[in-house]
Write a protein that holds these residues in place. Structure first.
Motif, PDB file in Angstrom:
ATOM      1  N   LYS A 121       0.818  -1.218   0.000  1.00  0.00           N
ATOM      2  CA  LYS A 121       0.000   0.000   0.000  1.00  0.00           C
ATOM      3  C   LYS A 121       0.847   1.261   0.000  1.00  0.00           C
ATOM      4  CE  LYS A 121      -3.825  -2.208   2.499  1.00  0.00           C
ATOM      5  NZ  LYS A 121      -4.576  -2.252   3.784  1.00  0.00           N
ATOM      6  N   ASP A 293      -9.023  10.406  -0.925  1.00  0.00           N
ATOM      7  CA  ASP A 293     -10.399  10.430  -0.418  1.00  0.00           C
ATOM      8  C   ASP A 293     -10.554   9.310   0.604  1.00  0.00           C
ATOM      9  OD1 ASP A 293     -13.227  10.410  -0.076  1.00  0.00           O
ATOM     10  OD2 ASP A 293     -13.452  11.328  -2.053  1.00  0.00           O
ATOM     11  N   ASP A 294     -11.128   9.625   1.753  1.00  0.00           N
ATOM     12  CA  ASP A 294     -11.311   8.603   2.797  1.00  0.00           C
ATOM     13  C   ASP A 294     -12.582   7.790   2.600  1.00  0.00           C
ATOM     14  OD1 ASP A 294     -12.768  11.008   3.384  1.00  0.00           O
ATOM     15  OD2 ASP A 294     -13.175  10.204   5.378  1.00  0.00           O
ATOM     16  N   ASP A 295     -13.420   8.173   1.638  1.00  0.00           N
ATOM     17  CA  ASP A 295     -14.688   7.492   1.380  1.00  0.00           C
ATOM     18  C   ASP A 295     -14.461   6.381   0.352  1.00  0.00           C
ATOM     19  OD1 ASP A 295     -17.209   6.661   0.620  1.00  0.00           O
ATOM     20  OD2 ASP A 295     -18.076   8.672   0.714  1.00  0.00           O
ATOM     21  N   GLU A 296     -14.581   5.125   0.792  1.00  0.00           N
ATOM     22  CA  GLU A 296     -14.323   3.999  -0.098  1.00  0.00           C
ATOM     23  C   GLU A 296     -15.284   3.982  -1.274  1.00  0.00           C
ATOM     24  OE1 GLU A 296     -13.855  -0.888  -0.016  1.00  0.00           O
ATOM     25  OE2 GLU A 296     -14.414   0.211   1.798  1.00  0.00           O
ATOM     26  N   ARG A 299     -14.139   6.400  -3.798  1.00  0.00           N
ATOM     27  CA  ARG A 299     -12.948   5.916  -4.505  1.00  0.00           C
ATOM     28  C   ARG A 299     -13.342   4.914  -5.584  1.00  0.00           C
ATOM     29  NH1 ARG A 299     -10.799   5.456   0.772  1.00  0.00           N
ATOM     30  NH2 ARG A 299     -10.856   3.175   0.628  1.00  0.00           N
ATOM     31  N   ARG A 317      -5.974   7.363   1.376  1.00  0.00           N
ATOM     32  CA  ARG A 317      -7.180   7.519   2.196  1.00  0.00           C
ATOM     33  C   ARG A 317      -7.161   8.770   3.056  1.00  0.00           C
ATOM     34  NH1 ARG A 317      -7.070   1.520   4.639  1.00  0.00           N
ATOM     35  NH2 ARG A 317      -4.878   2.132   4.675  1.00  0.00           N
ATOM     36  N   ASP A 318      -6.028   9.430   3.144  1.00  0.00           N
ATOM     37  CA  ASP A 318      -5.965  10.688   3.882  1.00  0.00           C
ATOM     38  C   ASP A 318      -4.727  11.457   3.437  1.00  0.00           C
ATOM     39  OD1 ASP A 318      -3.680   9.708   5.304  1.00  0.00           O
ATOM     40  OD2 ASP A 318      -5.004   8.707   6.731  1.00  0.00           O
ATOM     41  N   GLU A 321      -1.228   9.756   4.068  1.00  0.00           N
ATOM     42  CA  GLU A 321      -0.931   8.693   3.107  1.00  0.00           C
ATOM     43  C   GLU A 321      -0.595   9.288   1.742  1.00  0.00           C
ATOM     44  OE1 GLU A 321      -2.956   4.653   1.226  1.00  0.00           O
ATOM     45  OE2 GLU A 321      -3.907   5.671   2.927  1.00  0.00           O
ATOM     46  N   MET A 340     -11.370  15.220   5.309  1.00  0.00           N
ATOM     47  CA  MET A 340     -10.714  13.935   5.590  1.00  0.00           C
ATOM     48  C   MET A 340     -10.175  13.953   7.010  1.00  0.00           C
ATOM     49  SD  MET A 340      -8.545  13.102   2.103  1.00  0.00           S
ATOM     50  CE  MET A 340      -7.569  14.608   2.238  1.00  0.00           C
TER      51      MET A 340
END
Length: 410
Positions: A121, A293-296, A299, A317-318, A321, A340
């Motif tokens: 990742k 974007d933290d919203d899966e 994404r 995710r933020d 990262e 986020m």
């Protein structure tokens, strides 16, 4: 041949006398155990010149700023400690987000699957199965050599493929611009020719009118005509021999301009063909977009949309990262969600724009709010555009294309 190859590889990195030359680059070993850090240092000292040890929670940001390492070795006895250390470093130390850095995490066999996933990742760059020290302890040195080579390549890396593609598309517009200018130039030449012809006709008509007035006796105080026919003939000769040649010369001047325009276009044709070829190649290049974007669910939507439109994708995710990914990757465009955890999109954008390498990377903000202050703050942070959720798919693609085409390499 094989022996010659092996000898050439063996000689690489040695002095003329055959002595080993340590690889340039600064390494910092971070650990909560002086003994463990010293053990790692002993394994590396024959290969590298600049190795530093950092232990103690109070030294987290200070040592990094002091040593400015190219490679950070995380030598903690648990994965949790290594993650905690690196997260704290990222929170407290601005420098870690503003310089190329490779991270190598040392782990034991029970942690190897977790560490593998973290490196996959891109939270960390590489890992070594180290505890307990195995017979293949030189693997750590080799990993650091690879990291330093990657960093050296990153420093010499020029404009991205997408930046070249953007310039190729601009170049391809040259043909349309040239055609338009030649057409406009031809119209100007035609208008000028007509103006000369009209001027010639106008002067001829004026002279004929003057002749008629004189012959008719309309100017008795100015001219006395004794031979009306002779005067008429003289004015006709004057028009033919004295006036018309000047207008004819003026018309002839426009003819070389027409020929020059046609010749100019012919001489440009090979270059225009190259521009067309470059544009065709540019259409095959897939720009890389980093989606933060933290919203899966969001994404997934963006993944399907951009993949279908031939974009390569990276995901974070933020903000932390995203900044971690940017240490090793160079996306052509960033889609940044504003709201986020840990670090919002505006702060993340401000921080990445402070890094010269990413100062010109276009950022498009994604927001669920359309208030004027949100838009203004987005632009102030360094974004080039924004879209409001739920966004129109065609609009997002159009904004991405516009931002990529506007990229001009420094």
């Amino acid at each position: 041949m094989q022996n010659e190859f092996r000898q050439s590889i063996k000689n690489k990195g040695q002095s003329p006398a055959g002595n080993h030359v340590p690889t340039a680059g600064t390494i910092m070993i971070a650990s909560d155990s002086i003994g463990d850090a010293a053990q790692v240092q002993d394994l590396l000292h024959s290969e590298f010149d600049h190795i530093h040890i950092s232990t103690g929670a109070d030294k987290v940001p200070g040592d990094f700023v002091r040593y400015r390492p190219s490679v950070l070795v995380l030598a903690f006895d648990t994965l949790e400690k290594a993650e905690s250390y690196f997260l704290e470093l990222y929170r407290l130390c601005e420098e870690v987000r503003q310089q190329p850095l490779r991270t190598v995490i040392l782990c034991n066999r029970s942690q190897i699957n977790q560490v593998y996933e973290l490196c996959k990742k891109e939270y960390f760059d590489d890992y070594i199965l180290f505890w307990p020290v195995s017979d293949d302890s030189s693997r750590l040195a080799m990993t650091i050599h690879h990291a330093l080579h990657d960093l050296a390549a990153l420093k010499t890396e020029g404009p991205s493929k997408a930046e070249f593609a953007a310039q190729a598309r601009h170049l391809a517009e040259l043909e349309n611009t040239l055609d338009r200018q030649i057409v406009e130039g031809g119209l100007h030449i035609k208008v000028a020719s007509l103006a000369v012809e009209n001027a010639a006709q106008g002067v001829g008509a004026a002279l004929d009118g003057l002749s008629q007035r004189i012959i008719s006796g309309a100017l008795p105080d100015a001219v006395e005509v004794k031979n009306a026919e002779g005067l008429k003939n003289e004015i006709s000769r004057f028009k033919r021999d004295e006036v018309q040649p000047h207008f004819k010369s003026a018309l002839e001047i426009t003819q070389p301009l027409k020929q020059w325009a046609e010749k100019f276009k012919q001489e440009c044709e090979p270059f225009l063909q190259s521009a067309r070829a470059l544009n065709a190649m540019a259409e095959c290049i897939q720009p890389t977009v980093l989606v933060v974007d933290d919203d899966e669910a969001q994404r997934i939507i963006i993944d399907k949309l951009l993949t279908a439109n031939h974009y390569n994708l990276l995901f974070a995710r933020d903000g932390f990262e995203a900044l971690s990914i940017l240490r090793n990757k160079r996306p052509d465009l960033i889609l940044m969600d504003i709201m986020m955890p840990n670090m919002n999109g505006m702060e993340t954008t401000r921080r990445l724009k402070e890094v010269p390498e990413f100062a010109g990377t276009p950022v498009i903000m994604i927001t669920g709010r359309s208030e004027e202050e949100v838009v203004v703050d987005s632009m102030k942070s360094g974004a080039v555009d924004f879209v409001v959720k739920p966004f129109d798919h065609n609009l997002l693609i159009a904004k991405i294309k516009q931002a990529l085409n506007a990229v001009i390499p420094a």
